[in-house]
Design a protein around this motif. Structure first.
Motif, PDB file in Angstrom:
ATOM      1  N   PRO A  96       0.535  -1.251   0.135  1.00  0.00           N
ATOM      2  CA  PRO A  96       0.039  -0.081  -0.059  1.00  0.00           C
ATOM      3  C   PRO A  96       0.929   1.298   0.200  1.00  0.00           C
ATOM      4  O   PRO A  96       0.087   2.347   0.372  1.00  0.00           O
ATOM      5  N   GLU A  97       2.174   1.235  -0.268  1.00  0.00           N
ATOM      6  CA  GLU A  97       3.020   2.262  -0.240  1.00  0.00           C
ATOM      7  C   GLU A  97       2.662   3.214  -1.590  1.00  0.00           C
ATOM      8  O   GLU A  97       3.031   2.668  -2.632  1.00  0.00           O
ATOM      9  N   VAL A  98       2.790   4.373  -1.209  1.00  0.00           N
ATOM     10  CA  VAL A  98       2.837   5.730  -2.117  1.00  0.00           C
ATOM     11  C   VAL A  98       4.219   6.450  -2.036  1.00  0.00           C
ATOM     12  O   VAL A  98       4.771   6.338  -1.162  1.00  0.00           O
ATOM     13  N   GLY A  99       4.569   6.931  -3.198  1.00  0.00           N
ATOM     14  CA  GLY A  99       5.558   7.738  -3.405  1.00  0.00           C
ATOM     15  C   GLY A  99       5.472   8.684  -4.601  1.00  0.00           C
ATOM     16  O   GLY A  99       4.719   8.678  -5.396  1.00  0.00           O
ATOM     17  N   PRO A 128      -7.280   9.212  -3.975  1.00  0.00           N
ATOM     18  CA  PRO A 128      -8.480   8.814  -3.981  1.00  0.00           C
ATOM     19  C   PRO A 128      -8.578   7.518  -5.243  1.00  0.00           C
ATOM     20  O   PRO A 128      -9.463   6.780  -4.847  1.00  0.00           O
ATOM     21  N   ARG A 129      -7.860   7.670  -5.856  1.00  0.00           N
ATOM     22  CA  ARG A 129      -7.920   6.688  -6.878  1.00  0.00           C
ATOM     23  C   ARG A 129      -7.203   5.471  -6.456  1.00  0.00           C
ATOM     24  O   ARG A 129      -7.780   4.342  -6.751  1.00  0.00           O
ATOM     25  N   ALA A 130      -6.179   5.482  -5.790  1.00  0.00           N
ATOM     26  CA  ALA A 130      -5.700   4.098  -4.940  1.00  0.00           C
ATOM     27  C   ALA A 130      -6.681   3.375  -4.216  1.00  0.00           C
ATOM     28  O   ALA A 130      -7.040   2.194  -4.214  1.00  0.00           O
ATOM     29  N   PHE A 131      -7.248   4.280  -3.559  1.00  0.00           N
ATOM     30  CA  PHE A 131      -8.627   3.826  -2.330  1.00  0.00           C
ATOM     31  C   PHE A 131      -9.555   3.209  -3.215  1.00  0.00           C
ATOM     32  O   PHE A 131     -10.066   2.259  -2.829  1.00  0.00           O
ATOM     33  N   ALA A 132      -9.877   3.821  -4.284  1.00  0.00           N
ATOM     34  CA  ALA A 132     -10.908   3.355  -5.125  1.00  0.00           C
ATOM     35  C   ALA A 132     -10.564   2.208  -5.866  1.00  0.00           C
ATOM     36  O   ALA A 132     -11.432   1.218  -6.087  1.00  0.00           O
ATOM     37  N   ALA A 133      -9.523   2.089  -6.311  1.00  0.00           N
ATOM     38  CA  ALA A 133      -8.933   0.809  -6.832  1.00  0.00           C
ATOM     39  C   ALA A 133      -8.772  -0.503  -5.865  1.00  0.00           C
ATOM     40  O   ALA A 133      -8.821  -1.545  -6.247  1.00  0.00           O
ATOM     41  N   HIS A 134      -8.639  -0.235  -4.825  1.00  0.00           N
ATOM     42  CA  HIS A 134      -8.371  -1.046  -3.630  1.00  0.00           C
ATOM     43  C   HIS A 134      -9.016  -1.018  -2.559  1.00  0.00           C
ATOM     44  O   HIS A 134      -8.741  -0.595  -1.530  1.00  0.00           O
ATOM     45  N   PRO A 135     -10.586  -1.556  -2.663  1.00  0.00           N
ATOM     46  CA  PRO A 135     -11.603  -1.044  -1.684  1.00  0.00           C
ATOM     47  C   PRO A 135     -11.489  -1.881  -0.242  1.00  0.00           C
ATOM     48  O   PRO A 135     -11.921  -1.395   0.703  1.00  0.00           O
TER      49      PRO A 135
END
Length: 167
Positions: A80-83, A105-112
């Protein structure tokens, strides 16, 4: 693709090589990255090939394009790491915030089922610390001298998390 007020976040392309190498070969950009500046363009080319290989379950990353030029990259590089990383010529203009504000928001939407996004930084990187805080991330931990940068400098790591927004 994601369009923001000033940026286009898009998949990487072969013609991003020169722009990406300008970032990854710059010691200022790479000072707090996971390795020193790339000396050879072939290293950047190998990174670009990896970057262009789809892996929707583990990562969703974007080239940050400004006025037709790739100025950096942002996204979830290892779930779940962003950078993020930007060319130093565009630091301090809000582009990283703008890009990450669109990516999160896109990351959360893609991985509910993902409860939170995480980030790791060298705590000396005050700009990244400020950006993560502005995005709503909270510091969750700290490790002293746990990362050997360039084979010669032990560095600390600060850990951050952003919980999934409540509906």
């Amino acid at each position: 693709m994601i369009r923001t007020e000033r940026l286009l976040l898009r998949p990487a392309r072969d013609d991003d090589l020169e722009d990406l190498h300008a970032i990854f070969s710059d010691p200022r950009a790479m000072r707090y990255w996971d390795r020193p500046a790339y000396k050879e363009i072939e290293t950047t080319r190998a990174f670009l090939r990896w970057f262009m290989t789809p892996d929707q379950e583990r990562r969703e990353e974007y080239i940050i394009e400004l006025d037709g030029r790739a100025i950096g990259k942002a996204g979830m590089w290892a779930k779940p790491e962003v950078g993020f990383i930007l060319h130093p010529d565009v630091w301090g203009q809000g582009y990283a915030f703008e890009a990450m504000n669109a990516v999160i928001p896109r990351a959360f939407a893609a991985h509910p089922r993902l409860p939170a996004l995480t980030a790791e930084i060298d705590p000396r990187n005050r700009a990244s610390e400020a950006l993560l805080t502005k995005l709503g991330f909270e510091r969750t931990g700290f490790a002293e001298k746990n990362f050997l940068y360039g084979g010669e400098e032990w560095c600390d790591t600060a850990y951050y998390a952003l919980e999934r927004p409540k509906r």
